[in-house]
Design a protein around this motif. Structure first.
Motif, PDB file in Angstrom:
ATOM      1  N   THR A  39      40.170  50.407  38.217  1.00 14.75           N
ATOM      2  CA  THR A  39      40.261  49.532  39.385  1.00 14.75           C
ATOM      3  C   THR A  39      38.871  49.301  39.941  1.00 14.75           C
ATOM      4  N   TYR A  40      38.766  48.255  40.750  1.00 11.79           N
ATOM      5  CA  TYR A  40      37.486  47.892  41.353  1.00 11.79           C
ATOM      6  C   TYR A  40      37.711  47.657  42.837  1.00 11.79           C
ATOM      7  N   LEU A  41      36.953  48.370  43.635  1.00 14.27           N
ATOM      8  CA  LEU A  41      37.047  48.299  45.085  1.00 14.27           C
ATOM      9  C   LEU A  41      38.480  48.582  45.535  1.00 14.27           C
ATOM     10  N   GLN A  42      38.800  48.187  46.751  1.00 15.74           N
ATOM     11  CA  GLN A  42      40.146  48.411  47.298  1.00 15.74           C
ATOM     12  C   GLN A  42      40.927  47.104  47.445  1.00 15.74           C
ATOM     13  N   SER A  43      40.370  46.023  46.935  1.00 13.28           N
ATOM     14  CA  SER A  43      40.934  44.714  47.260  1.00 13.28           C
ATOM     15  C   SER A  43      41.754  44.069  46.159  1.00 13.28           C
ATOM     16  N   GLY A  44      42.210  44.859  45.206  1.00 15.44           N
ATOM     17  CA  GLY A  44      43.200  44.325  44.282  1.00 15.44           C
ATOM     18  C   GLY A  44      42.697  43.799  42.960  1.00 15.44           C
ATOM     19  N   GLN A  45      41.830  44.535  42.306  1.00 17.97           N
ATOM     20  CA  GLN A  45      41.430  44.209  40.949  1.00 17.97           C
ATOM     21  C   GLN A  45      41.658  45.420  40.077  1.00 17.97           C
ATOM     22  N   ALA A  46      42.201  45.173  38.904  1.00 20.39           N
ATOM     23  CA  ALA A  46      42.366  46.251  37.927  1.00 20.39           C
ATOM     24  C   ALA A  46      42.124  45.671  36.546  1.00 20.39           C
ATOM     25  N   ALA A  47      41.524  46.467  35.686  1.00 24.01           N
ATOM     26  CA  ALA A  47      41.341  46.078  34.291  1.00 24.01           C
ATOM     27  C   ALA A  47      42.137  47.058  33.441  1.00 24.01           C
ATOM     28  N   PHE A  48      42.650  46.560  32.320  1.00 28.28           N
ATOM     29  CA  PHE A  48      43.461  47.408  31.450  1.00 28.28           C
ATOM     30  C   PHE A  48      43.520  46.810  30.055  1.00 28.28           C
ATOM     31  N   ARG A  79      44.513  37.729  33.704  1.00 25.10           N
ATOM     32  CA  ARG A  79      43.688  36.907  32.816  1.00 25.10           C
ATOM     33  C   ARG A  79      42.966  37.798  31.818  1.00 25.10           C
ATOM     34  N   ASP A  80      42.802  37.288  30.591  1.00 26.52           N
ATOM     35  CA  ASP A  80      42.119  38.073  29.569  1.00 26.52           C
ATOM     36  C   ASP A  80      40.599  37.910  29.673  1.00 26.52           C
ATOM     37  N   HIS A  81      39.910  38.757  28.915  1.00 26.42           N
ATOM     38  CA  HIS A  81      38.449  38.767  28.978  1.00 26.42           C
ATOM     39  C   HIS A  81      37.847  37.409  28.621  1.00 26.42           C
ATOM     40  N   ALA A  82      38.352  36.760  27.578  1.00 34.10           N
ATOM     41  CA  ALA A  82      37.783  35.481  27.146  1.00 34.10           C
ATOM     42  C   ALA A  82      37.855  34.447  28.267  1.00 34.10           C
ATOM     43  N   TYR A  83      38.973  34.404  28.974  1.00 29.60           N
ATOM     44  CA  TYR A  83      39.100  33.470  30.095  1.00 29.60           C
ATOM     45  C   TYR A  83      38.111  33.824  31.206  1.00 29.60           C
ATOM     46  N   LEU A  84      38.057  35.101  31.578  1.00 33.40           N
ATOM     47  CA  LEU A  84      37.153  35.518  32.650  1.00 33.40           C
ATOM     48  C   LEU A  84      35.703  35.215  32.290  1.00 33.40           C
ATOM     49  N   ARG A  85      35.332  35.427  31.044  1.00 35.72           N
ATOM     50  CA  ARG A  85      33.975  35.115  30.574  1.00 35.72           C
ATOM     51  C   ARG A  85      33.725  33.614  30.688  1.00 35.72           C
ATOM     52  N   SER A  86      34.707  32.791  30.325  1.00 34.98           N
ATOM     53  CA  SER A  86      34.521  31.338  30.398  1.00 34.98           C
ATOM     54  C   SER A  86      34.361  30.871  31.841  1.00 34.98           C
ATOM     55  N   VAL A 173      33.566  38.349  40.433  1.00 35.60           N
ATOM     56  CA  VAL A 173      33.737  37.541  39.220  1.00 35.60           C
ATOM     57  C   VAL A 173      32.952  38.175  38.068  1.00 35.60           C
ATOM     58  N   ARG A 174      31.709  38.543  38.346  1.00 36.79           N
ATOM     59  CA  ARG A 174      30.887  39.187  37.312  1.00 36.79           C
ATOM     60  C   ARG A 174      31.449  40.547  36.925  1.00 36.79           C
ATOM     61  N   LYS A 175      31.898  41.323  37.902  1.00 38.75           N
ATOM     62  CA  LYS A 175      32.417  42.659  37.628  1.00 38.75           C
ATOM     63  C   LYS A 175      33.685  42.599  36.778  1.00 38.75           C
ATOM     64  N   LEU A 176      34.537  41.603  37.009  1.00 43.45           N
ATOM     65  CA  LEU A 176      35.762  41.464  36.210  1.00 43.45           C
ATOM     66  C   LEU A 176      35.428  41.228  34.733  1.00 43.45           C
ATOM     67  N   VAL A 177      34.395  40.451  34.481  1.00 40.31           N
ATOM     68  CA  VAL A 177      33.966  40.210  33.098  1.00 40.31           C
ATOM     69  C   VAL A 177      33.495  41.536  32.496  1.00 40.31           C
ATOM     70  N   GLU A 178      32.684  42.257  33.233  1.00 33.75           N
ATOM     71  CA  GLU A 178      32.180  43.551  32.754  1.00 33.75           C
ATOM     72  C   GLU A 178      33.322  44.540  32.497  1.00 33.75           C
ATOM     73  N   MET A 179      34.276  44.608  33.407  1.00 36.71           N
ATOM     74  CA  MET A 179      35.378  45.564  33.281  1.00 36.71           C
ATOM     75  C   MET A 179      36.308  45.264  32.117  1.00 36.71           C
TER      76      MET A 179
END
Length: 182
Positions: A39-48, A79-86, A173-179
């Protein structure tokens, strides 16, 4: 084959309502059979990582699990990594020269068209601007989101009718791509 995704939860842990502790969110995602949950911060992002499903079914599964666990509805976009990267790569604004608070992305659950925002007199909001991308709206707000009249206007419920919309600042936005990188 397993794919890295990010889940964007709308409207949790803000203003004292809809509390979802990140440790519990991680546990909930793992209970759905998802791996390498972060997860990232407390505001509702998770990667898996998921070896099953697609963006829509994963979002529906997570939304249902959140309602069952916490007793309130939470809109979820996956959203998947490819979409987030785009989204990162296709930014129409000079992201490298702006402060992260000046640039935001509104992610939509489905495609939106220019016609949806036709009522907005863009010239009246300058120097603030927005541009549409693939299921995303890029929002440039030189004085930050909190002072933005354009952000207030593009987030009106009637403009977002029929879609889930959730906004993230450029750092996120950048962190989601990294995660979501493998």
């Amino acid at each position: 084959m397993a794919t890295r995704y990010a889940a964007l939860l709308r409207g949790i842990n803000v203003g004292g309502g809809k509390k979802v502790p990140m440790a519990e969110l991680r546990g909930l995602l793992e209970s759905l059979g998802l791996q390498d949950v972060r997860t990232y911060l407390q505001s509702g992002q998770a990667a898996f990582t998921a070896g099953h499903g697609d963006e829509e079914s994963l979002a529906a599964d997570l939304s249902g699990a959140l309602a069952g666990r916490f007793g309130f509805d939470v809109d979820v976009i996956v959203r998947d990594h490819a979409y987030l990267r785009s989204v990162l790569d296709d930014c129409p604004f000079p992201a490298g020269t702006l402060e992260p608070k000046q640039l935001h992305v509104v992610y939509f659950s489905a495609p939106v068209t220019e016609e949806r925002f036709a009522e907005i007199d863009r010239a009246a909001y300058l120097p603030e601007e927005f541009r549409l991308g693939d299921r995303a709206l890029y929002l440039y707000v030189p004085d930050g989101l909190g002072r933005s009249k354009l952000a207030e206007h593009v987030s009106k419920p009637r403009l977002n009718k029929g879609v889930v919309a959730t906004s993230r600042n450029w750092n996120t936005v950048r962190k989601l791509v990294e995660m979501t990188e493998a």
